[in-house]
Structures are given as C-alpha cells and as structure tokens.
Design a protein around this motif. Structure first.
Motif, PDB file in Angstrom:
ATOM      1  N   ALA A  33      34.047  41.891  33.441  1.00  0.00           N
ATOM      2  CA  ALA A  33      34.987  42.346  34.458  1.00  0.00           C
ATOM      3  C   ALA A  33      34.375  43.422  35.357  1.00  0.00           C
ATOM      4  CB  ALA A  33      36.262  42.865  33.810  1.00  0.00           C
ATOM      5  N   HIS A  34      33.523  44.270  34.789  1.00  0.00           N
ATOM      6  CA  HIS A  34      32.941  45.358  35.564  1.00  0.00           C
ATOM      7  C   HIS A  34      31.949  44.869  36.609  1.00  0.00           C
ATOM      8  CE1 HIS A  34      30.232  44.595  32.165  1.00  0.00           C
ATOM      9  NE2 HIS A  34      29.260  44.935  32.985  1.00  0.00           N
ATOM     10  N   ASP A  35      31.553  43.601  36.534  1.00  0.00           N
ATOM     11  CA  ASP A  35      30.607  43.036  37.502  1.00  0.00           C
ATOM     12  C   ASP A  35      31.277  42.568  38.789  1.00  0.00           C
ATOM     13  OD1 ASP A  35      28.826  41.540  34.764  1.00  0.00           O
ATOM     14  OD2 ASP A  35      28.319  43.366  35.882  1.00  0.00           O
ATOM     15  N   TYR A  36      32.580  42.479  38.783  1.00  0.00           N
ATOM     16  CA  TYR A  36      33.306  41.965  39.947  1.00  0.00           C
ATOM     17  C   TYR A  36      33.711  43.110  40.874  1.00  0.00           C
ATOM     18  CZ  TYR A  36      33.372  37.412  37.730  1.00  0.00           C
ATOM     19  OH  TYR A  36      32.991  36.215  37.174  1.00  0.00           O
ATOM     20  N   ASP A  37      33.654  42.815  42.166  1.00  0.00           N
ATOM     21  CA  ASP A  37      33.827  43.854  43.170  1.00  0.00           C
ATOM     22  C   ASP A  37      35.257  43.965  43.711  1.00  0.00           C
ATOM     23  OD1 ASP A  37      30.828  42.418  44.006  1.00  0.00           O
ATOM     24  OD2 ASP A  37      30.909  44.532  43.422  1.00  0.00           O
ATOM     25  N   PHE A  38      35.988  42.868  43.726  1.00  0.00           N
ATOM     26  CA  PHE A  38      37.326  42.858  44.314  1.00  0.00           C
ATOM     27  C   PHE A  38      38.295  42.175  43.361  1.00  0.00           C
ATOM     28  CE2 PHE A  38      35.669  44.362  48.243  1.00  0.00           C
ATOM     29  CZ  PHE A  38      34.457  43.728  48.426  1.00  0.00           C
ATOM     30  N   TRP A  39      39.516  42.681  43.363  1.00  0.00           N
ATOM     31  CA  TRP A  39      40.549  42.179  42.453  1.00  0.00           C
ATOM     32  C   TRP A  39      41.864  41.985  43.180  1.00  0.00           C
ATOM     33  CZ3 TRP A  39      39.691  41.072  37.310  1.00  0.00           C
ATOM     34  CH2 TRP A  39      38.449  41.492  36.787  1.00  0.00           C
ATOM     35  N   GLY A  40      42.604  40.968  42.726  1.00  0.00           N
ATOM     36  CA  GLY A  40      43.973  40.800  43.192  1.00  0.00           C
ATOM     37  C   GLY A  40      44.921  41.646  42.370  1.00  0.00           C
ATOM     38  N   GLN A  41      46.200  41.585  42.718  1.00  0.00           N
ATOM     39  CA  GLN A  41      47.224  42.381  42.030  1.00  0.00           C
ATOM     40  C   GLN A  41      47.694  41.720  40.753  1.00  0.00           C
ATOM     41  OE1 GLN A  41      48.271  45.567  42.925  1.00  0.00           O
ATOM     42  NE2 GLN A  41      46.434  45.326  44.178  1.00  0.00           N
ATOM     43  N   GLY A  42      47.436  40.453  40.609  1.00  0.00           N
ATOM     44  CA  GLY A  42      47.827  39.744  39.390  1.00  0.00           C
ATOM     45  C   GLY A  42      49.127  38.981  39.544  1.00  0.00           C
ATOM     46  N   THR A  43      49.264  37.951  38.741  1.00  0.00           N
ATOM     47  CA  THR A  43      50.494  37.172  38.697  1.00  0.00           C
ATOM     48  C   THR A  43      50.854  36.922  37.236  1.00  0.00           C
ATOM     49  OG1 THR A  43      51.598  35.161  39.501  1.00  0.00           O
ATOM     50  CG2 THR A  43      49.301  34.938  38.882  1.00  0.00           C
ATOM     51  N   GLN A  44      52.117  37.103  36.914  1.00  0.00           N
ATOM     52  CA  GLN A  44      52.567  36.989  35.526  1.00  0.00           C
ATOM     53  C   GLN A  44      52.772  35.527  35.155  1.00  0.00           C
ATOM     54  OE1 GLN A  44      53.312  39.482  33.046  1.00  0.00           O
ATOM     55  NE2 GLN A  44      53.419  37.639  31.764  1.00  0.00           N
ATOM     56  N   VAL A  45      52.227  35.164  34.004  1.00  0.00           N
ATOM     57  CA  VAL A  45      52.463  33.836  33.434  1.00  0.00           C
ATOM     58  C   VAL A  45      53.036  34.038  32.038  1.00  0.00           C
ATOM     59  CG1 VAL A  45      51.432  31.705  32.627  1.00  0.00           C
ATOM     60  CG2 VAL A  45      50.635  32.740  34.766  1.00  0.00           C
ATOM     61  N   THR A  46      54.173  33.427  31.796  1.00  0.00           N
ATOM     62  CA  THR A  46      54.831  33.538  30.501  1.00  0.00           C
ATOM     63  C   THR A  46      55.033  32.143  29.927  1.00  0.00           C
ATOM     64  OG1 THR A  46      55.981  35.543  31.217  1.00  0.00           O
ATOM     65  CG2 THR A  46      56.842  34.413  29.270  1.00  0.00           C
ATOM     66  N   VAL A  47      54.567  31.963  28.699  1.00  0.00           N
ATOM     67  CA  VAL A  47      54.723  30.682  28.016  1.00  0.00           C
ATOM     68  C   VAL A  47      55.792  30.850  26.952  1.00  0.00           C
ATOM     69  CG1 VAL A  47      53.588  28.871  26.705  1.00  0.00           C
ATOM     70  CG2 VAL A  47      52.313  30.164  28.433  1.00  0.00           C
ATOM     71  N   SER A  48      56.804  30.023  27.029  1.00  0.00           N
ATOM     72  CA  SER A  48      57.912  30.129  26.082  1.00  0.00           C
ATOM     73  C   SER A  48      57.952  28.913  25.181  1.00  0.00           C
ATOM     74  CB  SER A  48      59.233  30.259  26.840  1.00  0.00           C
ATOM     75  OG  SER A  48      59.508  29.074  27.547  1.00  0.00           O
ATOM     76  N   SER A  49      58.419  29.129  23.963  1.00  0.00           N
ATOM     77  CA  SER A  49      58.517  28.016  23.003  1.00  0.00           C
ATOM     78  C   SER A  49      59.905  27.416  23.000  1.00  0.00           C
ATOM     79  CB  SER A  49      58.164  28.506  21.609  1.00  0.00           C
ATOM     80  OG  SER A  49      59.009  29.576  21.240  1.00  0.00           O
TER      81      SER A  49
END
Length: 124
Positions: free
Chosen positions: A108-124
């Motif tokens: 992860a420390h090798d990457y220069d730019f990041w997005g804000q993220g998106t939540q993924v939830t898996v339900s049973s």
C-alpha cells in the motif's frame, strides 16, 4: 494530481456478484499501475488486486484468486473489480489506488494516489 472516485459498492448476499468502478481524473492514468485494496473493520488495509497499464501483468491476493477479476479501460481512465462468489470475509471498504511507477507491487505504501473508498457488505 490524480483524483480517484470509487463506485458500485453496496449490500450483496453471500455468493452474489458485484462490480466496482474507479474513475480517475485530473491526469490520465494510462501509464500507471492501478490497484484495489480493502480494509475490514479492525484490520489493516490489505491488497486485493493490481494491473499494469498494458494489462500484461495482473496480480491477486490469494484470498480472491479465482473469484475477483481486475480490468481497466485506458480510454475511459477507469478500472474495475468484478467480484463473484462473495463471502462474509469480503465485507470491507474497498479503495482504488494509483502508482506512477508502472511496476507491480502489493504494498500500500508504494501507491501515490487513493480514492475515498466504497463500502461493500456481504450478508448471509
């Protein structure tokens, strides 16, 4: 500067499929290494997959091999993560990342730019 925006997250049942997208702006990322990471609650950010600009080199974490597929559309400045056969352990915030040096890495420390993220939830 590169801006990355993820989309496509949400709630999916165990065994279901979902496709995440990451749109880049501000600068073309056609020559960049692009990757996906995820962070589950209480855990560190973990590598999921990455793809070089030419698509010749693709790498996956062992936990997602055979289930997830990373791809990129350089004309659209967008990368994707197709996630099949989801299980509860896939629940996390998924982040898109870009690295100016087009050399494969899972750090992860090798990457220069990041997005804000998106939540993924898996339900049973």
């Amino acid at each position: 500067q590169v801006q990355l925006v993820e989309s496509g997250g949400g709630l999916v049942q165990v065994g279901g499929s979902l496709r995440l997208s990451c749109a880049a702006s501000g600068r073309t990322v056609n020559s960049y290494l692009m990757g996906w990471f995820r962070q589950a609650p209480g855990k560190e950010r973990a590598f999921v997959a990455a793809i070089t600009w030419s698509r010749r080199t693709i790498s996956y974490a062992e936990s997602v091999k055979g289930r997830f597929t990373i791809s990129r559309d350089n004309a659209e400045n967008t990368i994707y993560l197709q996630m099949n056969s989801r299980n509860a352990e896939d629940t996390a915030v998924y982040y898109c990342a870009a690295r100016e040096v087009n050399a494969m890495t899972s750090g992860a420390h090798d990457y220069d730019f990041w997005g804000q993220g998106t939540q993924v939830t898996v339900s049973s």
